[in-house]
Each structure stands twice: as C-alpha cells, then as structure tokens.
Design a protein around this motif. Structure first.
Motif, short mmCIF file in Angstrom:
data_model
loop_
_atom_site.label_atom_id
_atom_site.label_comp_id
_atom_site.label_asym_id
_atom_site.label_seq_id
_atom_site.Cartn_x
_atom_site.Cartn_y
_atom_site.Cartn_z
N GLN A 187 20.67 59.43 10.93
CA GLN A 187 21.76 59.55 9.96
C GLN A 187 22.16 58.18 9.44
OE1 GLN A 187 25.74 60.55 11.94
NE2 GLN A 187 24.27 61.36 13.43
N GLU A 207 20.88 66.88 5.26
CA GLU A 207 22.22 67.30 4.89
C GLU A 207 22.97 66.10 4.31
OE1 GLU A 207 24.40 69.19 7.99
OE2 GLU A 207 22.87 70.72 8.38
N ASP A 209 26.71 65.14 3.44
CA ASP A 209 28.09 65.58 3.66
C ASP A 209 28.16 67.07 3.98
OD1 ASP A 209 28.99 63.00 3.20
OD2 ASP A 209 29.28 63.33 1.06
N GLY A 210 27.19 67.54 4.79
CA GLY A 210 27.16 68.91 5.26
C GLY A 210 26.44 69.89 4.36
N THR A 211 26.01 69.45 3.17
CA THR A 211 25.28 70.33 2.25
C THR A 211 23.78 70.11 2.43
OG1 THR A 211 27.07 70.34 0.61
CG2 THR A 211 24.85 70.86 -0.18
N VAL A 212 23.04 71.19 2.65
CA VAL A 212 21.60 71.09 2.91
C VAL A 212 20.85 70.82 1.61
CG1 VAL A 212 19.56 72.32 3.72
CG2 VAL A 212 21.75 72.59 4.92
N GLY A 226 32.28 59.67 0.20
CA GLY A 226 31.26 60.43 0.90
C GLY A 226 29.89 59.79 0.85
N LYS A 228 27.33 60.76 3.59
CA LYS A 228 26.70 60.73 4.90
C LYS A 228 25.46 61.61 4.87
CE LYS A 228 27.35 61.62 9.84
NZ LYS A 228 28.26 62.14 10.89
N VAL A 230 22.18 63.15 6.96
CA VAL A 230 21.63 63.46 8.27
C VAL A 230 20.32 64.21 8.07
CG1 VAL A 230 21.99 64.65 10.46
CG2 VAL A 230 23.95 63.64 9.25
N SER A 232 17.59 66.78 9.12
CA SER A 232 17.38 67.94 9.98
C SER A 232 15.98 67.96 10.56
CB SER A 232 17.62 69.23 9.20
OG SER A 232 18.83 69.19 8.49
#
Length: 292
Positions: A187, A207, A209-212, A226, A228, A230, A232
């Motif tokens: 990340q 992802e 900010d949490g959106t794939v 924002g 971030k 990450v 998967s």
C-alpha cells in the motif's frame, strides 16, 4: 468523497489486431493535470513474422509530448529529427513535438522474435509558452528515472517531481508520472502536491480509498484529498497528475490551445509540408477525412 470519477478504458483496434484501451480524453474528464491522452497498449501476444499492418506508420504531432513506457515487449521509434531508438521495459521515449514533428513506432523486435506487448502511451499537453517550441527527443533509462522500494512496492518516477525525487524528463509544466509495481498487500499514498491526480490499474487489482479498480480503470481523485492505494493482488499501477494548463483542443494527433492552429497543422500534413523520418519515409498515415 475522495474519488471524483472512475473512467473505464474504451477498446480500439488500431488495425491488424493491435488492441488499445483509450482512457483519456474522456467526455466528462478530458485531462488530468497536463495529461490529455492515455492509451493502454495490449497486453497482446505477437508471434514472429507479424505483418507490418500492426506497425504505427509515420504520423505528425504538434503541441504535446508523447511518453512511451512498456511493461514488456519492445518498440522501434524513428522521427523526423533523425532519432532511431528502441524502447524497452522500464525505459522511456519522451518526444516533444512543439511546433511539429513526425514519427513512426514499429514492432521490429516482435516481428523478428515474437513478443508480449504491454505498455502505456501518454500525451502531455504543452503550456502556452511551449506549444511552438522546437521539437526534441530524449531516451531515458537507469538513473534518469529515480527508483525506490518499500513494503512490497517497487516504484519508478517517469516524469516530473514527487516524494522528493525528480525525473530527468524535460517537462514544461508542474507534473508527476509514476509506475508502481505492487505485491499483494502493498500500500502507498498518492502525493498530495498537485491539485489534479489519478490512479490507473494496468494489471492485477487494487483499491483506491476503498474502491476496487480492475485492469483498465482509472480513478480520478477529488483534488488533493485521499489517494490511498492498496493492492489486492500483484498489480501494475500508473499514478499521474499535475497543475492544469488551461483548455486544449484536439484534432487527430494534434493538440493546441487554438482551434485555428489545429486546422493549419492538418493542412500542412495534407500538403506534405511536414518532413517524414529519413529512415522511414516510404509510407505514412493520411489525415482521416470526415466520414472515414
């Protein structure tokens, strides 16, 4: 909300089966910083002996810099300044068209050896005071492109400045362009130094900010907030942006702040006033007339 919008690539066949996914320009978001064009090349498996129909024949540009970057494969660049240069994975061909240049992009290596072609070509629109600058070409590799590693991520700065690093690419306005190779679970945050930023998933899954994001999707971030990212799974990610440079118009391969300049460039090409590469002047791409 930290994501302004998600843009899905639109698939185009450039001829002969070379598939391109066009991301920018998009009708609701034509630019991110100075980045006005973003094409995802491949992935495409090419066998030895591929036809020349797959090559990009000589064609012109004004008002922009082209940025060719590969994950795999190889492209032969030839231009009207006399440069002939292979670009390989992790290297950059940075061509500033300025007042006008022509070039071709050939698949000579793949034709001889076969190749898995996969990469990105971007266009960077030039600011007003550089639109008519002298054309130039630079090939960048090694120390020209700062690299770093951290927590399952390998990064490379292709252009501009970010996170205390500076690329050797000769830019004309504030911007950044990075390649992140991320392992599963890695990340990182996108720099907040620029007001316009975007993240593109070229392979794998991430992802933002949490959106794939799946391959072929770009997340345009909402201002400086924002960002971030990450991974998967193992992923290839491009991160880009910069300061906006004002409205730009496009006509075929031409970019300008003035519509009349586009028409002039089109007429120059039709009339044969733009020099072709000396080593590649036996064919060219004609200007696409309306309705064709």
């Amino acid at each position: 909300m930290t994501i302004e919008r998600i843009i899905d690539r639109r698939t185009h066949d450039l001829g002969g089966g070379f598939v391109v996914g066009r991301v920018l320009p998009f009708h609701a978001r034509r630019m991110v910083g100075p980045y006005i064009f973003f094409d995802h090349l491949g992935p495409l498996e090419l066998a030895p002996g591929i036809p020349k129909d797959l090559d990009v024949r000589p064609h012109p540009h004004i008002g922009l810099a082209t940025v060719t970057y590969l994950y795999s494969g190889q492209i032969t660049h030839r231009d009207s300044l006399g440069f002939e240069q292979e670009v390989r994975p992790g290297e950059v061909n940075w061509m500033v068209s300025g007042s006008g240049i022509t070039h071709s992009e050939r698949l000579e290596h793949a034709r001889a050896n076969g190749a898995s072609m996969h990469g990105i070509q971007a266009w960077v629109a030039l600011p007003d005071d550089a639109e008519e600058s002298d054309p130039s070409f630079d090939h960048l590799e090694g120390d020209d492109l700062p690299e770093w590693s951290e927590g399952g991520l390998k990064g490379r700065l292709i252009a501009g400045e970010a996170d205390g690093m500076k690329s050797a690419a000769r830019i004309h306005s504030p911007q950044f362009y990075q390649h992140w190779e991320m392992q599963a679970g890695a990340q990182r945050g996108v720099t907040s130094a620029y007001p316009e930023r975007a993240v593109y998933c070229a392979a794998g899954e991430i992802e933002v900010d949490g959106t794939v994001l799946a391959p072929g999707q770009m997340a345009v971030l909402d201002g400086r907030s924002g960002g971030k990212v990450v991974a998967s799974q193992p992923s290839q990610v491009m991160v880009l942006g910069g300061e906006p440079i004002g409205e730009r118009f496009l006509l075929w391969n031409f970019v300008s702040s003035r519509k009349e300049r586009l028409e002039q460039a089109a007429e120059d090409w039709r009339a044969g006033r733009m020099k072709l590469p000396d080593a590649d002047n036996q064919e060219f791409i004609p200007f696409p007339e309306k309705g064709k």
